[in-house]
Write an enzyme that holds these catalytic residues in place. Structure first.
Site, short mmCIF file in Angstrom:
data_model
loop_
_atom_site.label_atom_id
_atom_site.label_comp_id
_atom_site.label_asym_id
_atom_site.label_seq_id
_atom_site.Cartn_x
_atom_site.Cartn_y
_atom_site.Cartn_z
N LEU A 170 35.95 35.04 44.79
CA LEU A 170 35.38 35.22 43.46
C LEU A 170 36.48 35.77 42.56
O LEU A 170 37.28 36.60 42.99
CB LEU A 170 34.21 36.21 43.48
CG LEU A 170 32.93 35.81 44.20
CD1 LEU A 170 31.92 36.96 44.14
CD2 LEU A 170 32.32 34.55 43.60
N ASP A 171 36.53 35.30 41.32
CA ASP A 171 37.47 35.86 40.38
C ASP A 171 37.27 37.36 40.27
O ASP A 171 36.14 37.87 40.42
CB ASP A 171 37.28 35.25 38.99
CG ASP A 171 37.63 33.77 38.97
OD1 ASP A 171 38.40 33.33 39.84
OD2 ASP A 171 37.12 33.06 38.08
N ARG A 172 38.33 38.06 39.99
CA ARG A 172 38.25 39.52 39.89
C ARG A 172 37.12 40.01 38.99
O ARG A 172 36.37 40.92 39.36
CB ARG A 172 39.60 40.06 39.40
CG ARG A 172 39.63 41.57 39.25
CD ARG A 172 41.00 42.03 38.82
NE ARG A 172 41.07 43.49 38.80
CZ ARG A 172 42.19 44.18 38.69
NH1 ARG A 172 43.33 43.54 38.59
NH2 ARG A 172 42.18 45.49 38.69
#
Length: 360
Positions: A170-172
């Site tokens: 997942l993106d940050r």
């Protein structure tokens, strides 16, 4: 004041040149044809400083025209130049300029680190474990932020006393369901499900504008490469197939003027990515003119600022709410859900939407 502004502009140009942020060739005029704040879709932030900001401020100073008031560009610089040489000193100079133009902005060289507590475990069996990843937490150590000390992978390993294997990311800034395997064999077998597109992922996004009831977007995306992390990747790779199903769940209108519009409109959108390209949901929603609130790179900065000021919101409003798959070993249907959290439910209530977790 004009003389002081001129001094700052000269210093800014010098800093950009000193730290190799200055462009020695003219920019393509087409890059200026953008409706996205700071031309995020057509040029880098340092290019915007050079070809838009400095140029227009020089014109205002030369012609003794009124200067912008309540001006704040330093916060954007802090976000966009954080990983670049000279980013801190450029941001500090812009903060002085912001103060001169009527808005004092306090900028730290690096934001204070966020301390994440114990990770919430959503699912666990002898082969797999899933957590509710907080927004702002990196999945694993990355070249992109050498100053970070907390990562979901290491935190979970320490929490359960067992090595874990990431099987997707997942993106940050995105929160929600993040799945790990508990052995290399389990990781291999679940990865095959991802490759075969046998894992269903559901996201919720809060976006600017009124979304259509339902739309399926089939738009290939050119891979976005990072100058550091993707230094040795193929720079000329053709656009990759990318497909996402979007369903509008809620809409709201607020009687607050932003820019030239007397009211603001927002939607809560259900997102089902059929492929897994980098920033796929964010880029597809931008293509539909439905940027996600809190998205610095693909969003609308005016509405991001509105949510910061009115809702004290400083995160990307994208939530990985569900992950569904048939277990590789038990053949049981697995459905893992992550809660939206109190902050998002409070915003739903303020927008006049259902504000119970069960409603989403």
């Amino acid at each position: 004041m004009y003389q002081q502004i001129q001094t700052y502009l000269t210093q800014l140009e010098g800093l950009l040149k000193q730290h190799q942020l200055w462009q020695n060739t003219p920019i393509d005029p087409q890059a200026l044809n953008s409706t996205v704040p700071f031309c995020h879709d057509t040029m880098a932030f340092e290019q915007w400083l050079q070809f838009v900001f400095i140029e227009k401020m020089q014109m205002l100073v030369t012609q003794q025209q009124p200067l912008p008031s309540n001006f704040a560009i330093a916060p954007m610089a802090e976000l966009m130049l954080a990983q670049k040489n000279g980013g801190a000193v450029v941001t500090q100079l812009l903060a002085q300029l912001d103060k001169l133009l009527g808005r004092e902005v306090i900028v730290n060289e690096r934001p204070a680190p966020v301390e994440f507590g114990e990770l919430e475990i959503l699912y666990r069996d002898e082969n797999y474990i899933a957590i509710n990843k907080p927004s702002g937490l990196l999945v694993h150590r990355s070249f992109l932020d050498k100053h970070e000390t907390q990562f979901a992978m290491q935190m979970l390993r320490d929490q359960i006393g067992q090595h874990v294997f990431p099987v997707h990311r997942l993106d940050r800034p995105t929160s929600g369901v993040l799945l790990f395997a508990l052995s290399s064999e389990a990781a291999r077998d679940i990865n095959q499900l991802f490759i075969d597109n046998q894992i269903s992922k559901r996201y919720l996004a809060l976006v600017r504008g009124f979304a259509p009831e339902s739309v399926f977007l089939d738009k290939p995306l050119k891979e976005q490469l990072d100058k550091i992390a993707d230094k040795f990747a193929d720079q000329n790779k053709a656009p990759q197939e990318a497909q996402t199903q979007f369903n509008c769940l809620q809409q709201a209108t607020l009687p607050i003027p932003i820019d030239k519009y007397p009211t603001v409109r927002y939607s809560l959108v259900e997102c089902f990515p059929k492929t897994g390209r980098k920033h796929q949901i964010r880029r597809h929603l931008k293509h539909l003119s439905l940027p996600i609130i809190g998205d610095v790179n693909h969003g609308d900065n005016q509405h991001n600022q509105f949510f910061r000021e009115h809702f004290s919101l400083r995160r990307l409003m994208l939530f990985a709410t569900e992950l569904n798959f048939v277990h590789p070993y038990t053949q049981q249907q697995i459905n893992i859900k992550a809660p939206l959290g109190e902050a998002m439910l409070t915003i739903c209530q303020q927008l006049g939407w259902p504000h119970q977790e069960k409603d989403y």
